[in-house]
Enzyme design. Structure first.
Site, PDB file in Angstrom:
ATOM      1  N   CYS A 177      -5.123  -6.434 -12.200  1.00  0.00           N
ATOM      2  CA  CYS A 177      -3.857  -5.676 -12.313  1.00  0.00           C
ATOM      3  C   CYS A 177      -2.902  -6.296 -13.319  1.00  0.00           C
ATOM      4  CB  CYS A 177      -3.179  -5.580 -10.952  1.00  0.00           C
ATOM      5  SG  CYS A 177      -4.276  -5.043  -9.647  1.00  0.00           S
ATOM      6  N   HIS A 213       0.835   2.769 -10.187  1.00  0.00           N
ATOM      7  CA  HIS A 213       0.088   1.562 -10.561  1.00  0.00           C
ATOM      8  C   HIS A 213      -1.255   1.923 -11.196  1.00  0.00           C
ATOM      9  CE1 HIS A 213      -1.430  -2.393 -10.707  1.00  0.00           C
ATOM     10  NE2 HIS A 213      -1.899  -2.511  -9.484  1.00  0.00           N
TER      11      HIS A 213
HETATM   12  C1  LIG Z   1      -2.467   4.258   0.643  1.00  0.00           C
HETATM   13  C2  LIG Z   1      -3.696   5.017   0.215  1.00  0.00           C
HETATM   14  C3  LIG Z   1      -4.915   4.543   1.027  1.00  0.00           C
HETATM   15  C4  LIG Z   1      -3.451   6.503   0.438  1.00  0.00           C
HETATM   16  O1  LIG Z   1      -4.587   7.198   0.027  1.00  0.00           O
HETATM   17  P1  LIG Z   1      -5.026   8.564   0.768  1.00  0.00           P
HETATM   18  O2  LIG Z   1      -4.878   8.375   2.245  1.00  0.00           O
HETATM   19  O3  LIG Z   1      -6.361   8.924   0.242  1.00  0.00           O
HETATM   20  O4  LIG Z   1      -3.923   9.556   0.307  1.00  0.00           O
HETATM   21  P2  LIG Z   1      -4.174  10.917  -0.458  1.00  0.00           P
HETATM   22  O5  LIG Z   1      -4.517  10.621  -1.879  1.00  0.00           O
HETATM   23  O6  LIG Z   1      -5.121  11.778   0.336  1.00  0.00           O
HETATM   24  O7  LIG Z   1      -2.735  11.547  -0.419  1.00  0.00           O
HETATM   25  C5  LIG Z   1      -2.181  12.101   0.751  1.00  0.00           C
HETATM   26  C6  LIG Z   1      -0.688  12.316   0.525  1.00  0.00           C
HETATM   27  O8  LIG Z   1      -0.030  11.039   0.510  1.00  0.00           O
HETATM   28  C7  LIG Z   1       0.585  10.838  -0.744  1.00  0.00           C
HETATM   29  N1  LIG Z   1       0.352   9.438  -1.084  1.00  0.00           N
HETATM   30  C8  LIG Z   1      -0.830   8.855  -1.391  1.00  0.00           C
HETATM   31  N2  LIG Z   1      -0.657   7.541  -1.586  1.00  0.00           N
HETATM   32  C9  LIG Z   1       0.662   7.308  -1.414  1.00  0.00           C
HETATM   33  C10 LIG Z   1       1.445   6.140  -1.497  1.00  0.00           C
HETATM   34  N3  LIG Z   1       0.885   4.979  -1.802  1.00  0.00           N
HETATM   35  N4  LIG Z   1       2.769   6.227  -1.265  1.00  0.00           N
HETATM   36  C11 LIG Z   1       3.323   7.430  -0.952  1.00  0.00           C
HETATM   37  N5  LIG Z   1       2.616   8.571  -0.863  1.00  0.00           N
HETATM   38  C12 LIG Z   1       1.313   8.498  -1.091  1.00  0.00           C
HETATM   39  C13 LIG Z   1      -0.089  11.787  -1.690  1.00  0.00           C
HETATM   40  O9  LIG Z   1       0.785  12.140  -2.760  1.00  0.00           O
HETATM   41  C14 LIG Z   1      -0.375  12.951  -0.807  1.00  0.00           C
HETATM   42  O10 LIG Z   1       0.814  13.695  -0.616  1.00  0.00           O
HETATM   43  P3  LIG Z   1       0.751  15.293  -0.479  1.00  0.00           P
HETATM   44  O11 LIG Z   1      -0.053  15.556   0.753  1.00  0.00           O
HETATM   45  O12 LIG Z   1       2.209  15.661  -0.338  1.00  0.00           O
HETATM   46  O13 LIG Z   1       0.114  15.788  -1.713  1.00  0.00           O
HETATM   47  C15 LIG Z   1      -3.998   4.774  -1.303  1.00  0.00           C
HETATM   48  O14 LIG Z   1      -2.914   5.257  -2.057  1.00  0.00           O
HETATM   49  C16 LIG Z   1      -4.204   3.300  -1.596  1.00  0.00           C
HETATM   50  O15 LIG Z   1      -5.248   2.720  -1.308  1.00  0.00           O
HETATM   51  N6  LIG Z   1      -3.220   2.636  -2.246  1.00  0.00           N
HETATM   52  C17 LIG Z   1      -3.329   1.235  -2.610  1.00  0.00           C
HETATM   53  C18 LIG Z   1      -3.982   1.120  -3.968  1.00  0.00           C
HETATM   54  C19 LIG Z   1      -4.331  -0.319  -4.263  1.00  0.00           C
HETATM   55  O16 LIG Z   1      -4.948  -1.011  -3.479  1.00  0.00           O
HETATM   56  N7  LIG Z   1      -3.944  -0.810  -5.442  1.00  0.00           N
HETATM   57  C20 LIG Z   1      -4.215  -2.154  -5.850  1.00  0.00           C
HETATM   58  C21 LIG Z   1      -3.112  -3.039  -5.467  1.00  0.00           C
HETATM   59  S1  LIG Z   1      -3.515  -4.742  -5.704  1.00  0.00           S
END
Ligand SMILES: CC(C)(COP(=O)(O)OP(=O)(O)OC[C@H]1O[C@@H](n2cnc3c(N)ncnc32)[C@H](O)[C@@H]1OP(=O)(O)O)[C@@H](O)C(=O)NCCC(=O)NCCS
Length: 384
Positions: free
Chosen positions: A83, A332
């Protein structure tokens, strides 16, 4: 060393891109060069970051970007540091320009994963963790940062509202950033009611998966002569590292690489913490923003989590943090993130952050972490 400036910067709107990573990277690179007043032929070296190019079946993006810019003969290379890739690329660009190996250099970061589902995107992300000890045992980044949050909560008195306030602040800032992935404010009720992802991290503790591209042009002061924008003087460009696996670290109450990179940066810049007007820090999860404020040396241990709830890190607070919306709300797109932090600082210093300005900002710090802190960059910038 030659005095080295950021003279141009640009990004697209993070979220879901219709373009490929390579197309978006080339386009923002052209915009950054145009903003700098230089021409593509002035670029002496291009440093590109694109961790997950394999998801688009594309590697070796540097020559493609350079060809798209009409400078196919310019040398390029890909810089990968999870990252923190494009801040590592910025460090390489700085070293080249400050050291006199190039008069101007281009940094480009791009990422596209939105064509993948959550499981596949999560698998790509875990390439930044230790496959043998972490990934093979089921660790994901939400899980690893949940471990850091659990350790923190077991030592310091915290409330869920403290972490909620970090997310609320960054969403409020993102709502004022036209290039942010999420441009909507959230309430404490929304935060507390959001689903658990990896206990204790809820949905709104996490950054999203984002596509995006960002580019930065750096040049030697003596080469630029007549800057067309307010340049950022690169006062420090520091990198550090630490043991990658969390199980082998002496404690989980911070990221050692942030501490050592920050100390090196402040030594280089001949500045103290009090000289910094605002920060763009690596808040991939809300706990990461809390740890960053402590490890960078701005707040004592245990004080980072409560800073947003106390208003300290608001745009008009004592220490504004992530006016862009941070990774939490701006998004990100891994390889674009470090460059995008510099884009925000460049926009702020050039009076182009309408609605989310940090008043009277003269100096800023960018902090970009690779994975759970195996690598880290800290850059310090100031106006001339
Ligand atoms: C948190 C996480 C698991 C959510 O993924 P998900 O459950 O598959 O979510 P979806 O993509 O199905 O989205 C569902 C809804 O939540 C929203 N959403 C997804 N991730 C979000 C987040 N991080 N914050 C706020 N809203 C989020 C989407 O916009 C969607 O909204 P909608 O229904 O109004 O369209 C995923 O974003 C994630 O793993 N994030 C971390 C990424 C990471 O690890 N990065 C590296 C860092 S070191």
């Amino acid at each position: 060393m030659r005095e080295t400036w950021v003279v141009g910067a640009a990004s697209n709107r993070f979220g879901k891109m219709s373009e490929t990573g390579r197309e978006a990277g080339t386009r923002v690179a052209a915009e950054a060069i145009q903003a700098s007043g230089l021409e593509p032929k002035d670029i002496g070296y291009t440093f590109v970051s694109n961790c997950f190019g394999a998801a688009e079946r594309q590697g070796h993006v540097g020559p493609l970007v350079n060809s798209g810019l009409g400078i196919p003969d310019v040398p390029s290379c890909t810089v990968e540091s999870a990252c923190s890739s494009s801040s590592a690329a910025l460090h390489e660009a700085f070293v080249h320009v400050a050291g006199g190996f190039a008069d101007a250099a281009l940094v480009v970061g791009m990422e596209k994963l939105s064509h993948l589902d959550t499981l596949a995107a999560t698998s790509y992300f875990t390439l930044g963790a230790d496959c043998a000890y972490e990934t093979k045992n089921g660790a994901t980044f939400p899980g690893l940062y949940a471990t850091l949050a659990t350790a923190y909560r077991s030592v310091y008195r915290t409330t869920p509202e403290m972490f909620g306030a970090i997310a609320i602040k960054n969403h409020a800032n993102g709502a004022r950033n036209p290039n942010a992935h999420f441009q909507k404010e959230i309430s404490m009720e929304t935060y507390l009611g959001s689903p658990m992802i990896a206990s204790p991290l809820r949905l709104y503790d996490c950054c999203p998966f984002s596509d995006g591209a960002a580019a930065v042009v750096v040049a030697a002061k003596e080469f630029v002569k007549q800057p067309v924008t307010e340049p950022l003087v690169i006062r420090a460009s520091a990198r550090s590292g630490s043991i990658m696996d969390m199980q082998d670290r002496p404690d989980l109450l911070g990221l050692p690489a942030t501490r050592t990179a920050a100390d090196a940066a402040f030594r280089q810049a001949h500045l103290g913490r009090r000289d910094i007007d605002f920060l763009e820090v690596h808040d991939c999860f809300t706990i990461a923003e809390a740890l960053a404020l402590e490890d960078l040396g701005f707040l004592p241990k245990g004080a980072g989590a409560g800073a947003a709830l106390e208003g300290i890190t608001a745009r008009d607070g004592r220490l504004p943090v992530n006016p862009s919306g941070g990774l939490k709300a701006k998004g990100h797109p891994v390889s674009a993130t470090g460059a995008a932090q510099v884009v925000e600082i460049f926009e702020q210093m050039n009076g182009r952050a309408a609605g989310r300005e940090v008043p009277r900002a003269e100096t800023a710090l960018a902090h970009n972490v690779g994975a759970t802190g195996g690598s880290c960059s800290v850059h310090i910038f100031s106006r001339r």
